[in-house]
Design a protein around this motif. Structure first.
Motif, mmCIF file in Angstrom:
data_model
loop_
_atom_site.group_PDB
_atom_site.id
_atom_site.type_symbol
_atom_site.label_atom_id
_atom_site.label_comp_id
_atom_site.label_asym_id
_atom_site.label_seq_id
_atom_site.Cartn_x
_atom_site.Cartn_y
_atom_site.Cartn_z
ATOM 1 N N LYS A 91 0.822 -1.227 0.000
ATOM 2 C CA LYS A 91 0.000 0.000 0.000
ATOM 3 C C LYS A 91 0.849 1.266 0.000
ATOM 4 O O LYS A 91 0.416 2.305 -0.471
ATOM 5 N N ASP A 92 2.091 1.161 0.501
ATOM 6 C CA ASP A 92 2.959 2.337 0.601
ATOM 7 C C ASP A 92 4.055 2.395 -0.462
ATOM 8 O O ASP A 92 4.639 3.451 -0.669
ATOM 9 N N SER A 93 4.334 1.282 -1.103
ATOM 10 C CA SER A 93 5.494 1.232 -1.982
ATOM 11 C C SER A 93 5.261 0.294 -3.164
ATOM 12 O O SER A 93 4.546 -0.698 -3.043
ATOM 13 N N ASP A 94 5.911 0.607 -4.274
ATOM 14 C CA ASP A 94 5.905 -0.277 -5.437
ATOM 15 C C ASP A 94 7.236 -1.018 -5.556
ATOM 16 O O ASP A 94 7.524 -1.636 -6.579
ATOM 17 N N GLU A 95 8.032 -0.966 -4.496
ATOM 18 C CA GLU A 95 9.321 -1.652 -4.470
ATOM 19 C C GLU A 95 9.104 -3.161 -4.617
ATOM 20 O O GLU A 95 8.197 -3.737 -4.017
ATOM 21 N N TYR A 96 9.930 -3.811 -5.417
ATOM 22 C CA TYR A 96 9.860 -5.252 -5.690
ATOM 23 C C TYR A 96 8.503 -5.659 -6.265
ATOM 24 O O TYR A 96 8.017 -6.756 -6.004
ATOM 25 N N LEU A 97 7.898 -4.814 -7.048
ATOM 26 C CA LEU A 97 6.594 -5.104 -7.624
ATOM 27 C C LEU A 97 6.655 -6.365 -8.485
ATOM 28 O O LEU A 97 7.499 -6.497 -9.358
ATOM 29 N N TYR A 98 5.784 -7.307 -8.209
ATOM 30 C CA TYR A 98 5.695 -8.603 -8.891
ATOM 31 C C TYR A 98 6.978 -9.429 -8.798
ATOM 32 O O TYR A 98 7.186 -10.337 -9.577
ATOM 33 N N SER A 99 7.809 -9.134 -7.839
ATOM 34 C CA SER A 99 9.035 -9.903 -7.664
ATOM 35 C C SER A 99 8.737 -11.144 -6.829
ATOM 36 O O SER A 99 8.166 -11.052 -5.742
ATOM 37 N N LEU A 100 9.116 -12.294 -7.336
ATOM 38 C CA LEU A 100 8.955 -13.542 -6.594
ATOM 39 C C LEU A 100 10.285 -14.003 -6.007
ATOM 40 O O LEU A 100 10.430 -15.157 -5.617
ATOM 41 N N ASN A 101 11.223 -13.090 -5.910
ATOM 42 C CA ASN A 101 12.526 -13.398 -5.348
ATOM 43 C C ASN A 101 12.422 -13.424 -3.820
ATOM 44 O O ASN A 101 12.238 -12.403 -3.180
ATOM 45 N N TYR A 102 12.565 -14.601 -3.254
ATOM 46 C CA TYR A 102 12.398 -14.804 -1.817
ATOM 47 C C TYR A 102 13.703 -14.674 -1.041
ATOM 48 O O TYR A 102 13.704 -14.720 0.184
ATOM 49 N N THR A 103 14.832 -14.539 -1.709
ATOM 50 C CA THR A 103 16.135 -14.663 -1.058
ATOM 51 C C THR A 103 16.358 -13.642 0.054
ATOM 52 O O THR A 103 17.099 -13.934 0.989
ATOM 53 N N ARG A 104 15.730 -12.506 0.004
ATOM 54 C CA ARG A 104 15.939 -11.526 1.065
ATOM 55 C C ARG A 104 15.291 -11.949 2.385
ATOM 56 O O ARG A 104 15.547 -11.348 3.419
ATOM 57 N N PHE A 105 14.490 -12.992 2.354
ATOM 58 C CA PHE A 105 13.826 -13.477 3.571
ATOM 59 C C PHE A 105 14.442 -14.769 4.101
ATOM 60 O O PHE A 105 14.001 -15.276 5.130
ATOM 61 N N GLU A 106 15.442 -15.303 3.416
ATOM 62 C CA GLU A 106 16.031 -16.585 3.834
ATOM 63 C C GLU A 106 16.631 -16.521 5.235
ATOM 64 O O GLU A 106 16.606 -17.512 5.958
ATOM 65 N N ASN A 107 17.174 -15.387 5.617
ATOM 66 C CA ASN A 107 17.771 -15.265 6.947
ATOM 67 C C ASN A 107 16.724 -15.130 8.046
ATOM 68 O O ASN A 107 17.052 -15.232 9.224
ATOM 69 N N GLU A 108 15.482 -14.893 7.670
ATOM 70 C CA GLU A 108 14.415 -14.714 8.651
ATOM 71 C C GLU A 108 13.700 -16.017 9.002
ATOM 72 O O GLU A 108 12.891 -16.043 9.923
ATOM 73 N N VAL A 109 13.973 -17.069 8.263
ATOM 74 C CA VAL A 109 13.345 -18.370 8.534
ATOM 75 C C VAL A 109 14.421 -19.385 8.900
ATOM 76 O O VAL A 109 15.609 -19.168 8.658
ATOM 77 N N GLU A 110 13.987 -20.486 9.480
ATOM 78 C CA GLU A 110 14.910 -21.542 9.872
ATOM 79 C C GLU A 110 15.613 -22.108 8.650
ATOM 80 O O GLU A 110 15.031 -22.198 7.577
#
Length: 142
Positions: A91-110
């Motif tokens: 709602k606030d940003s169009d950053e990474y619009l339609y991006s399915l790249n999950y790698t930036r979240f890999e450090n946040e999960v086990e």
């Protein structure tokens, strides 16, 4: 228009999450089928030396399926984080619009290793692995 973009984007992410969950489900089915068929075909020799080697050899596919299941579950968790991020930030940003790249979240999960020994995968694969080892060691020592 912005709402339409959000819905399409979360639909894409949800489709990937569904595919990862389906892969995990299929792996469990294939493993149980593989073990059951091989043990059923060798039922007359279940307590003989022939099945000893077979049960030890079957431990390898169990480990491979266990790793693959953990891999898919890890990726599913990454995509769930991506889904949450899109819901929160679109709602606030169009950053990474339609991006399915999950790698930036890999450090946040086990990690995959930790997922392998999670409370959902360990009982299923661990029990199967232990049963195969028990059959093998039973035939070696008794």
């Amino acid at each position: 228009m912005k709402q339409e973009i959000l819905h399409k984007e979360i639909d894409l992410i949800q489709a990937v999450i569904t595919r990862m969950a389906n892969n995990s489900f299929l792996l469990k089915g294939w493993l149980i089928s593989l073990v059951a068929v091989i043990l059923a075909l060798s039922k007359d020799t279940l307590l003989s030396d022939d099945v000893t080697y077979l049960s030890f050899i079957l431990c390898l596919p169990v480990l491979v399926f266990w790793y693959l299941d953990a891999f898919f579950l890890h990726k599913e968790k990454c995509y769930r984080k991506l889904y949450d991020w899109v819901i929160e930030n679109r709602k606030d940003s169009d950053e990474y619009l339609y991006s399915l790249n999950y790698t930036r979240f890999e450090n946040e999960v086990e990690g995959i290793g930790k997922v392998m020994f999670s409370s959902t995968l360990l009982p299923f694969y661990g029990f199967t692995f232990l049963v195969l080892l028990a059959i093998g060691f039973h035939n070696v020592y008794f």
